[in-house]
Enzyme design. Structure first.
Site, PDB file in Angstrom:
ATOM      1  N   HIS A   1       0.823  -1.225   0.000  1.00 17.15           N
ATOM      2  CA  HIS A   1       0.000   0.000   0.000  1.00 17.15           C
ATOM      3  C   HIS A   1       0.851   1.268   0.000  1.00 17.15           C
ATOM      4  CE1 HIS A   1      -3.122  -2.832   1.092  1.00 17.15           C
ATOM      5  NE2 HIS A   1      -4.009  -1.907   0.833  1.00 17.15           N
TER       6      HIS A   1
ATOM      7  N   HIS B   1     -17.432   0.624  -1.588  1.00 17.00           N
ATOM      8  CA  HIS B   1     -16.936  -0.577  -0.919  1.00 17.00           C
ATOM      9  C   HIS B   1     -17.711  -0.783   0.379  1.00 17.00           C
ATOM     10  CE1 HIS B   1     -14.416  -3.379   1.171  1.00 17.00           C
ATOM     11  NE2 HIS B   1     -13.929  -2.489   1.997  1.00 17.00           N
TER      12      HIS B   1
ATOM     13  N   TYR C   1     -13.273   3.543  -2.943  1.00 17.13           N
ATOM     14  CA  TYR C   1     -11.969   3.565  -3.607  1.00 17.13           C
ATOM     15  C   TYR C   1     -12.065   4.604  -4.719  1.00 17.13           C
ATOM     16  CZ  TYR C   1     -10.542  -0.515  -1.009  1.00 17.13           C
ATOM     17  OH  TYR C   1     -10.221  -1.370  -0.002  1.00 17.13           O
TER      18      TYR C   1
ATOM     19  N   HIS D   1      -8.817   0.633   6.000  1.00 12.67           N
ATOM     20  CA  HIS D   1      -9.874   0.486   4.997  1.00 12.67           C
ATOM     21  C   HIS D   1     -11.253   1.009   5.404  1.00 12.67           C
ATOM     22  CE1 HIS D   1     -11.496  -3.254   6.889  1.00 12.67           C
ATOM     23  NE2 HIS D   1     -10.293  -3.221   7.408  1.00 12.67           N
TER      24      HIS D   1
ATOM     25  N   TYR E   1      -2.877   4.988  -0.565  1.00 13.48           N
ATOM     26  CA  TYR E   1      -3.321   5.243  -1.944  1.00 13.48           C
ATOM     27  C   TYR E   1      -3.066   6.701  -2.332  1.00 13.48           C
ATOM     28  CZ  TYR E   1      -5.807   0.817  -1.370  1.00 13.48           C
ATOM     29  OH  TYR E   1      -6.137  -0.504  -1.135  1.00 13.48           O
TER      30      TYR E   1
HETATM   31 ZN    ZN Z   1     -12.846  -2.874   3.898  1.00 12.97          ZN
END
Ligand code: ZN
Length: 465
Positions: free
Chosen positions: A101, A243, A225, A186, A166
């Site tokens: 990442h 997501h 994302y 996340h 990211y």
């Molecule tokens: Zn996730």
């Protein structure tokens, strides 16, 4: 000239060159893990005759090289900083864990300094409390070259949030820099930080896409994302997917729906494709109502890239079931129905060049029964039909994976980076290729050896285990 004598002249040339000086198709052997991705971008930029590029090398650290298109000489790679995640684990086996990442993104500022953002997967908890998201690993780090147009020496600036991942850079025509990233692990918001002094200071993060519990099931979090790039003039495009982050703390690979909006950096306002003003930060319900392109009805959609035409209208591809690219474009009053670029094919990724509203080329990595390929697909009717061009590179012993986004202001000889994943390879190091429209930019073999005794060292450790 008869074919045979041509052959002998070539043979004589090859024999007269020492083996180490003979050119190979890759520029370095020390790409590590998944050294590049389309998400971490740009990872290369063409400035004043030189392509600057970055990728993840040993210990997940960022490495930088340049290629001078006039002298045809390479420099580097030089290490631009230290990624803390590469110190916690140092996988050798190809199945060993590499975080990936913290891959680097790059921009060359208006004064010629080279900036690299890398090393973050949300930031480890010992960095403090992250107001915008959940704790993760590593530390989002900003390294800048000590001198303009010189990649040999680097320093680290403590002027961005350490909690990013990211990381994506957008440079505007007036030199302003925007750094977009997910602000944590996340289940975190997407934010951006703006610099009006060539990356020496950044404003505090502005929340953009909010991660929050679903009203119908608070165990599942709405998350995103997103992919950002410069649009026409002073605009920045944002294309993204939804997501639903799994039950409890469980992260899944679920990604659905496609969304679009853009920032007018002139007056700092966000708009959807029809031009309606948006209020940020954006929640799932608001996105469904105002920025949705296409509801996949539970089907998968992963990010691709987005480029604009001369009218500023976005052309986007997203990767749907099993990773096949579908092309979308804004027609001025509505979205064109998504079109599959290369039917029956999977595991595609890459980027796009918009020549005009109807003439578009997508540069993809893709697989066929004969092997792995990177090549163009062209439309001249606005994306309704696509023609597969002859691949630029093809192999049945190597997977061209992963692939990067196209370099900023790319020279046609140096569009993007790919890593060679050799079938049966037992370790995590990869040859890196700088690919142009006519093939890889070659380099003398001796200059590509940047692993030192690392491979011998890691293989020895493996034997001893
Ligand atoms: Zn996730």
């Amino acid at each position: 000239m008869p074919k045979l004598s041509k052959f002998f002249i070539l043979l004589t040339l090859l024999i007269s060159l020492p083996a180490s000086a003979q050119p190979v198709e890759y520029f370095t052997d020390n790409g590590y893990g998944n050294p590049v991705s389309t998400m971490h971008h740009p990872c290369a930029e063409f400035v004043d005759g030189i392509t600057y590029l970055t990728y993840q090398g040993p210990h997940e650290d960022p490495y930088v090289s340049t290629y001078n298109h006039t002298t045809q000489k390479w420099t580097g790679p030089f290490k631009a900083g230290v990624n803390p995640m590469g110190r916690e684990q140092d996988a050798i086996d190809r199945d060993g864990r590499v975080d990936n990442h913290g891959r680097p993104a790059m921009i060359v500022d208006a004064k010629g300094y080279i900036h690299i953002i890398f090393g973050g997967h949300g930031g480890s908890p010992d960095l403090g409390v992250n107001q915008n998201g959940t704790p993760g690993r590593g530390k989002q780090t900003h390294a800048v070259s000590k001198r303009p147009h010189d990649i040999t020496e680097w320093e680290t600036l403590e002027n961005i949030s350490p909690f990013g991942t990211y990381s994506q850079f957008v440079k505007m025509d007036n030199g302003d820099l925007y750094l977009f990233f997910r602000h944590g692990s996340h289940r975190s918001n997407w934010v951006y930080q703006k610099s009006i002094d060539h990356g020496r200071t950044f404003a505090d993060p502005t929340p953009l896409l909010i991660s929050k519990p679903q009203p119908q099931d608070p165990d599942i979090l709405d998350a995103w994302y997103a992919w950002f790039a410069k649009g026409k003039g002073n605009t920045i495009t944002a294309s993204y997917v939804y997501h639903p982050c799994g039950k409890g703390d469980r992260h899944t690979k679920d990604r659905h729906n496609t969304y679009y909006m853009q920032l007018n950096t002139g007056d700092n306002t966000w708009h959807n494709a029809p031009g309606q003003h948006l209020t940020i930060p954006i929640l799932k319900e608001y996105a469904d109502k105002n920025t949705l392109i296409f509801n996949t009805q539970g089907g998968r959609a992963n990010h691709g890239t987005c480029r604009v035409d001369e009218n500023g209208n976005p052309h986007i591809f997203f990767r749907h079931e099993k990773g096949h690219a579908r092309y979308y474009r804004w027609l001025g009053d509505k979205w064109q129905q998504p079109v599959t670029i290369f039917p029956g094919n999977r595991s595609q990724d890459g980027d796009m060049i918009v020549h005009s509203p109807t003439h578009v080329q997508v540069l993809l990595r893709y697989n066929t029964p004969t092997g792995s390929h990177v090549g163009y697909f062209t439309t001249t009717d606005g994306g309704l039909t696509w023609k597969k061009e002859n691949p630029i590179v093809s192999s049945n012993t190597v997977q061209y994976n992963p692939i990067s986004a196209i370099a900023r202001n790319a020279h046609p000889d140096a569009r993007l980076l790919i890593a060679e994943d050799v079938k049966g390879q037992q370790h995590q190091y990869h040859h890196m290729i700088l690919l142009g429209d006519n093939g890889p930019v070659t380099r003398p073999l001796e200059e590509t050896k940047n692993l030192g005794n690392r491979l011998e060292h890691v293989l020895k450790i493996k034997e001893e285990k």
